[in-house]
Design a protein around this motif. Structure first.
Motif, short mmCIF file in Angstrom:
data_model
loop_
_atom_site.label_atom_id
_atom_site.label_comp_id
_atom_site.label_asym_id
_atom_site.label_seq_id
_atom_site.Cartn_x
_atom_site.Cartn_y
_atom_site.Cartn_z
N HIS A 1 0.91 -1.43 -0.01
CA HIS A 1 0.14 -0.05 0.06
C HIS A 1 0.82 1.50 0.26
O HIS A 1 0.19 2.26 -0.31
CB HIS A 1 -0.92 0.04 1.31
N LEU A 2 2.13 1.40 0.18
CA LEU A 2 2.66 2.69 -0.18
C LEU A 2 2.52 2.93 -1.61
O LEU A 2 2.63 2.38 -2.75
CB LEU A 2 3.96 1.85 -0.10
N PRO A 3 2.91 4.45 -1.48
CA PRO A 3 3.29 5.01 -2.68
C PRO A 3 4.29 4.23 -4.18
O PRO A 3 5.44 4.15 -3.64
CB PRO A 3 3.20 6.18 -2.55
N ARG A 4 3.55 4.08 -5.16
CA ARG A 4 4.62 3.86 -6.44
C ARG A 4 4.76 2.15 -6.07
O ARG A 4 5.43 1.96 -7.06
CB ARG A 4 5.58 4.49 -6.35
N ILE A 5 4.53 0.96 -4.99
CA ILE A 5 4.64 -0.12 -4.61
C ILE A 5 3.31 -0.48 -6.34
O ILE A 5 2.71 -0.43 -5.61
CB ILE A 5 4.37 -0.44 -4.02
N VAL A 6 4.58 -1.81 -6.80
CA VAL A 6 3.93 -2.81 -8.25
C VAL A 6 3.81 -3.88 -7.79
O VAL A 6 5.11 -4.61 -7.86
CB VAL A 6 3.73 -2.33 -9.19
N ALA A 7 3.04 -4.47 -7.54
CA ALA A 7 3.38 -5.63 -6.70
C ALA A 7 2.43 -6.52 -8.02
O ALA A 7 1.79 -6.91 -8.27
CB ALA A 7 2.28 -6.50 -5.48
N ILE A 8 3.40 -6.73 -9.13
CA ILE A 8 2.87 -6.92 -10.26
C ILE A 8 4.34 -7.49 -10.82
O ILE A 8 5.66 -7.14 -10.72
CB ILE A 8 2.49 -6.75 -11.31
N GLY A 9 4.49 -9.22 -11.86
CA GLY A 9 6.10 -9.71 -12.18
C GLY A 9 6.60 -8.99 -13.14
O GLY A 9 5.49 -7.80 -13.73
N GLY A 10 7.47 -8.62 -13.81
CA GLY A 10 7.75 -7.46 -14.44
C GLY A 10 8.91 -6.67 -14.50
O GLY A 10 9.41 -5.48 -14.70
N GLY A 11 9.61 -6.83 -12.55
CA GLY A 11 10.72 -6.13 -12.83
C GLY A 11 11.88 -6.48 -11.67
O GLY A 11 11.79 -7.52 -11.08
N ILE A 12 13.52 -6.04 -12.23
CA ILE A 12 14.05 -6.68 -11.76
C ILE A 12 15.44 -6.30 -11.46
O ILE A 12 15.84 -4.99 -12.01
CB ILE A 12 14.58 -7.85 -12.56
N PRO A 13 16.08 -6.22 -9.99
CA PRO A 13 17.45 -5.09 -9.95
C PRO A 13 18.57 -5.27 -11.14
O PRO A 13 18.08 -6.24 -12.10
CB PRO A 13 17.73 -5.97 -8.83
#
Length: 225
Positions: free
Chosen positions: A173-185
């Protein structure tokens, strides 16, 4: 009697002139005193202001000195070696190379995508969107990369570890957090230097998590190997 009266007029006129002159002199003296008092007040005000500024500056210097001692920094020097650090981050050129590689991989797999490469602080360095990718894909890609670099975790793993019932579920629920696959460090020399995120669809169907991770790894490995 008439002559005496006529002769007596002269002293009366002279006295009037003397009185007028005396009154004028009193006015001038009064104005001089007022000007002197005003100048004195102005000087006192300036003196008090200077004293306050000196006191404030001295107080700030004392706080700065105490803070440097607390941090282990040498007093009297602008910088110290123990209170600062250096870190590596992506350059815009490297970010552009990674974004182009990811976008090209998406095209080869038949996906229209938006790709964002962010630096280690989460700020977008490069954002590319293919012509048929939806307008929502821009923010989604940027924030997927932001989520990955913030938690130092790919967003597929992040989604699993923050699902309902998990102790960390609230961070979704924090701003800008997206809990969906598709991001990687993105790592370089053992350190996280940024992250890449994308949102892609093919024939109205979103890409599943496994191909997303494989695509991102392929793009980043080809860029930073």
């Amino acid at each position: 009697m008439h002559i005496a009266s006529a002769q007596g007029k002269t002293p009366i006129m002279g006295a009037s002139i003397v009185l007028a002159n005396a009154h004028q002199n009193e006015q001038i003296a009064g104005e001089s005193k007022l000007a002197s008092k005003s100048a004195s007040r102005h000087l006192n005000s300036n003196h008090m202001t200077a004293e306050k500024e000196f006191s404030t500056n001295a107080h700030c210097k004392k706080i700065n000195s105490d803070l440097r001692l607390m941090l282990g920094m040498p007093v009297g020097f602008a910088t110290g070696t123990t209170a600062t650090f250096t870190s590596a981050s992506l350059t815009p050129d490297a970010a552009l190379k990674a974004a182009r590689a990811a976008l090209e991989t998406c095209r080869k797999n038949g996906h229209q995508a938006a790709v964002s490469v962010n630096d280690r602080a989460g700020n977008a360095l490069v954002m590319l969107r293919d012509r048929f990718a939806g307008p929502h894909t821009v923010d989604t890609a940027i924030n997927k990369a932001y989520t990955a670099v913030t938690f130092k975790l790919d967003t597929t793993s992040f989604t699993r570890s923050t699902q309902g019932g998990e102790p960390a579920s609230g961070v979704r629920h924090l701003p800008r957090i997206v809990a969906i696959g598709g991001g990687i460090p993105i790592e370089s020399a053992g350190s996280i230097v940024g992250a890449i995120g994308f949102r892609a669809r093919r024939a109205g169907m979103p890409m599943t998590s496994a191909p997303k991770r494989a695509l991102l790894l392929s793009a980043t490995n080809s860029t930073f190997d």
